[in-house]
Write an enzyme that holds these catalytic residues in place. Structure first.
Site, PDB file in Angstrom:
ATOM      1  N   HIS A   1     -10.437  -0.302  20.065  1.00  0.00           N
ATOM      2  CA  HIS A   1     -10.085  -0.728  21.444  1.00  0.00           C
ATOM      3  C   HIS A   1      -8.952  -0.362  21.831  1.00  0.00           C
ATOM      4  O   HIS A   1      -8.557   0.552  22.948  1.00  0.00           O
ATOM      5  CB  HIS A   1     -10.252  -2.233  21.449  1.00  0.00           C
ATOM      6  N   GLU A   2      -7.690  -0.602  21.132  1.00  0.00           N
ATOM      7  CA  GLU A   2      -6.576  -0.185  21.831  1.00  0.00           C
ATOM      8  C   GLU A   2      -6.220   1.229  21.479  1.00  0.00           C
ATOM      9  O   GLU A   2      -5.532   1.883  22.158  1.00  0.00           O
ATOM     10  CB  GLU A   2      -5.519  -1.026  20.626  1.00  0.00           C
TER      11      GLU A   2
ATOM     12  N   MET B   1      -1.948  -4.943  21.706  1.00  0.00           N
ATOM     13  CA  MET B   1      -1.494  -4.219  23.048  1.00  0.00           C
ATOM     14  C   MET B   1      -1.308  -2.935  22.918  1.00  0.00           C
ATOM     15  O   MET B   1      -0.781  -2.375  21.846  1.00  0.00           O
ATOM     16  CB  MET B   1      -0.148  -4.616  23.343  1.00  0.00           C
ATOM     17  N   GLU B   2      -1.835  -1.934  23.748  1.00  0.00           N
ATOM     18  CA  GLU B   2      -2.055  -0.689  23.808  1.00  0.00           C
ATOM     19  C   GLU B   2      -0.810   0.411  24.159  1.00  0.00           C
ATOM     20  O   GLU B   2      -1.018   1.280  24.358  1.00  0.00           O
ATOM     21  CB  GLU B   2      -3.200  -0.418  24.655  1.00  0.00           C
TER      22      GLU B   2
END
Length: 867
Positions: free
Chosen positions: A300-301, A266-267
């Site tokens: 990605h995050e 989760m970012e």
């Protein structure tokens, strides 16, 4: 009997801007396992209708007090339901204070604030914040956050939240920390972690010369296993500066690894929270696939800091705006790190394995859905992978330079806002002056288009005519489909597979790009010296199914020598599918083509490994109607055995020529050599199990890294029997205190295509180390069985279906989000032959009729049944 108490769906057409904005939020946490006290102070401004009440969202909260501009409100001043707190009369500007009590220890949904391995942790995307405190929990309410948390010093030395640490102190046996995030953010990006954690620290110097502190927090004693993640983070930060001009904006970036997590990661702004399986790695406990995924997910995050955080989404219907774009960014990063040809094939394999079946079944939905019951159910391959493909097509059409200018415009124009897909496409219009409205069709239509290409060659005029067409089949909620823009990259080959030049638009070329915008178009190439082999959709230039009018010999020509790596791999896969599904299909010619590929010194090992692997049973199921799982399993096994026998000497020689590495390195070249050696082992053991047992056991026992050890274990699982059990027992004894490695032990057994596997799986869920409340462990059995073992899952007895249905219902009682994801195992039941279709339908009917079913499972099971 079907349920009728399903909640009303939320629809995009009903969107309206929030009546109130919360400019500043202060949160005070007094952390306690069962009685955490949360006090929220909001600065609120009215921006909508003058008579609109203030409606805040909340679930599983015990309300203590409500104060408006310093005055206590009584229950007569507000209304509380199971999901809302409504204050009917409020001024245009006011200060609101709300105090609640929550129970993190009892929160097994793993949303909101919960406990994992004795630590406090949050997960707020998509709608978890409402389980922490009452709030307008929607992504278009952006607020600046100040967070104070207090906890006992013993057991909770780390107190972490978003932004910058501005104050710490002691309070008797407790201590506190105050964090301030200077950037407005939606509630779903809030994060908090408190507990005992080791830390790996480093620094990064940005392109403007600022120093950013980097910290990765992990279980005690695990900091060395975060070194690869730290390296991937620093490479990601530099890549985003070079490729997109995006610099990190805070002075501190943190990542925390937790064991219990519904998602991969989760970012949250400045404080990413990761499933430990996607962060921790060393050669003895992680495979090459783990290293690849860590590299990809860390990137990605981190990339979300701009594509998701600085520019977020206006509403959850725009979820693909941040996810599709960020997946494309992380795929591009991985391509730069590991080779674009191999990465492209891997990305398409995932798209076809997960998204194409989704698009073809009752769970089909547009990349931007029109409605939802639970947004948790839309974290799907369609949102992520198909969303990424659309961004990739846009880049293909406009070119890399214009794409970069469009993205600069998008980030700069929408910085600090909650944007929409229309805003994204507007940036392409702004830098090109062209109309990009037709591209919105890709986002609002479900289904996978079929691209048809008819080929006519006139030897006298040396003219090649290609008749292109497109058609998208109806999906459950959309009967009519409009044409979408499809970029088609084309090349020509000789019958021997060599590049063939041609004239198009006045230029002599060997490759061209054509944009199909309507239902049909005709493309003419001049000066084509001979009847060509058409190499269409090079690089998989669009997420479509290709129907090309050509003889089998043309596919063999591409298999043997297409200079486009994707189309060379695609030709091999297409041939293998056709030969496997043909009861009379022979592996002889295929073996010769594969032998030529394996002996080609110009090809790297990773590409050869991909060429060696046959289509999976799930791949084959997409090409057969009705689907007969037993037929597919038997035919694939027989073809593989024939292929392995034909290549036995070559495969063994090449296996011996790629020595096992004593010193492990996670770099792409080393990983490619291991992938090839392990792919050859998989092929060799298909020929003669008696002879192969010694090789497989030696491979397993001599392995110096987890990649080779798991490959050996998988090879032994094909042979089965006593050697397999000995290896399993050895593996368990060696790794029984390593939770992430033990997940692999469970998964190998659940995916073993042997008649006794279902009984073994039943024993696994009774194993002392099995725990349904740990998502990783449950997925290692239930998902591995349902998704990776079609031969046993689809056993004609229906017992596999019943087993998975029981597991879904068991987990749904406490973690609906995780349970709902397994519904897709039954999603395409109508495509299956009887008795499979009837048995899967009966299972879905049983699920839907279950009392107390969650919204998550009810929505997906209902769609699967109705579709």
């Amino acid at each position: 009997m079907y349920r009728t108490d399903i909640a009303r769906p939320i629809r995009l057409t009903d969107y309206r801007a929030p009546d109130f904005h919360i400019t500043d939020t202060r949160l005070d946490f007094d952390l306690h396992p069962t009685q955490t006290q949360v006090k929220a102070t909001y600065s609120v401004e009215r921006r909508g209708a003058e008579d609109a009440p203030l409606v805040l969202l909340g679930e599983r909260l015990t309300l203590k007090t409500v104060r408006l501009d310093g005055a206590d409100l009584t229950p007569a001043d507000y209304q509380v339901t199971a999901e809302t707190l409504t204050i009917k009369s409020v001024p245009d500007r006011f200060k609101l204070e709300i105090a609640v009590e929550i129970n993190p220890q009892d929160n097994k949904t793993l949303e909101g604030l919960y406990m994992s391995s004795g630590r406090y942790c949050t997960q707020c995307e998509a709608e978890g914040f409402r389980k922490i405190v009452y709030f307008p929990d929607r992504p278009d309410v952006l607020s600046k956050y100040t967070v104070r948390m207090r906890a006992p010093k013993a057991g909770f030395p780390r107190l972490l939240s978003n932004g910058n640490l501005i104050e710490t102190g002691e309070d008797g046996d407790a201590h506190y920390a105050v964090w301030e995030d200077p950037f407005p953010k939606p509630a779903y990006l809030f994060a908090l972690v408190a507990g005992e954690l080791d830390v790996l620290e480093d620094r990064f110097t940005t392109m403007s010369g600022r120093t950013v502190e980097l910290k990765i927090f992990v279980d005690t004693g695990m900091s060395a296993r975060a070194e690869y993640a730290m390296d991937a983070l620093k490479r990601s930060m530099r890549w985003d500066e070079d490729a997109y001009g995006r610099e990190y904006d805070l002075d501190l970036f943190m990542i925390v690894a937790v064991r219990d997590f519904n998602f991969g990661a989760m970012e949250n702004k400045g404080l990413n929270i990761f499933n430990a399986s996607l962060l921790l790695a060393d050669p003895e406990t992680a495979t090459d696939l783990d290293y690849e995924r860590i590299e990809s997910v860390v990137a990605h995050e981190y990339f979300h800091n701009w594509s998701g955080n600085r520019v977020t989404c206006r509403d959850w219907f725009q979820l693909c705006l941040k996810e599709g774009l960020t997946v494309f960014r992380d795929q591009s990063f991985s391509g730069d790190q590991r080779g674009h040809a191999v990465q492209r094939i891997k990305d398409v394999k995932m798209l076809r394995a997960r998204q194409f079946p989704e698009d073809a079944g009752p769970l089909a939905h547009p990349v931007r859905p029109a409605s939802y019951l639970k947004i948790d159910n839309f974290y799907t391959a369609t949102i992520y992978e198909k969303g990424a493909e659309i961004v990739g097509m846009l880049k293909t059409v406009v070119g890399p330079d214009v794409y970069r200018r469009a993205l600069d415009h998008y980030f700069e124009t929408n910085d600090g806002t909650a944007a929409t897909l229309e805003d994204f496409l507007t940036s392409f219009e702004a830098v090109t002056g062209e109309d990009f409205a037709p591209w919105l069709k890709w986002y609002v239509q479900a289904g996978t288009p079929t691209l048809g290409i008819g080929v006519t060659y006139d030897a006298a005029s040396k003219r090649l005519t290609l008749n292109l067409s497109q058609q998208t089949p109806p999906t459950p909620t959309q009967a009519h489909k409009s044409p979408v823009p499809i970029p088609v990259r084309l090349g020509l080959l000789t019958q021997d597979g060599a590049p063939l030049s041609f004239v198009h638009d006045g230029a002599t070329v060997t490759d061209t790009l054509f944009l199909l915008t309507g239902e049909r178009a005709q493309l003419i190439f001049e000066d084509v010296a001979e009847a060509p082999v058409v190499s269409a959709l090079r690089g998989f230039s669009a997420p479509v199914k290709l129907r090309l009018d050509e003889p089998e010999a043309h596919r063999f020509a591409r298999f043997r020598g297409d200079p486009d790596p994707f189309n060379r791999w695609e030709a091999a896969q297409s041939l293998a599918k056709a030969l496997i599904l043909d009861p009379q299909g022979s592996a002889a010619d295929y073996a010769e083509a594969l032998r030529a590929t394996l002996s080609d010194a110009t090809l790297d090992a990773a590409f050869k490994a991909l060429m060696t692997a046959l289509p999976t049973e799930m791949d084959l199921a997409q090409s057969l109607t009705p689907v007969d799982p037993a037929f597919i399993h038997a035919r694939r096994k027989a073809f593989k055995t024939e292929l392995a026998a034909a290549l036995k000497t070559d495969a063994q020689a090449l296996y011996d020529a790629v020595p096992a590495e004593v010193q492990f390195s996670p770099d792409a070249a080393s990983a490619g050599r291991r992938a090839l050696r392990n792919a050859l082992l998989d092929l060799i053991v298909s020929v003669d199990p008696n002879t192969a047992t010694t090789l497989a056991e030696t491979h397993y026992r001599s392995a110096t890294n987890m990649t080779d050890m798991i490959a050996g274990l998988n090879a032994l699982s094909q042979i089965h029997g006593e050697p397999y059990q000995r290896a399993l027992d050895h593996f368990y004894e060696r790794y029984k205190f390593e939770p992430l490695v033990l997940d692999k032990w469970f998964a190998v057994q659940a995916a073993c295509a042997h008649p006794e596997t279902l009984e073994r799986v039943r024993r696994l869920i009774a194993h002392p180390d099995f725990d349904r409340k740990v998502p990783n462990r449950w997925r290692s059995v239930a998902q591995a069985f349902a998704a990776n073992n079609p031969a046993v899952f689809h056993d004609i007895s229906g017992e596999g279906y019943a087993f998975i249905a029981d597991e879904i219902l068991s987990v749904d009682r406490f973690n609906p989000m995780t349970a709902a994801r397994l519904i897709e195992a039954f999603g395409g039941f109508k495509r299956y032959a009887e008795p499979h279709a009837g048995l899967m339908k009966a299972v879905l009917e049983r699920i839907v009729a279950t009392d107390g079913l969650s919204k998550n499972v009810a929505e997906l099971a209902g769609k699967a049944l109705a579709g």
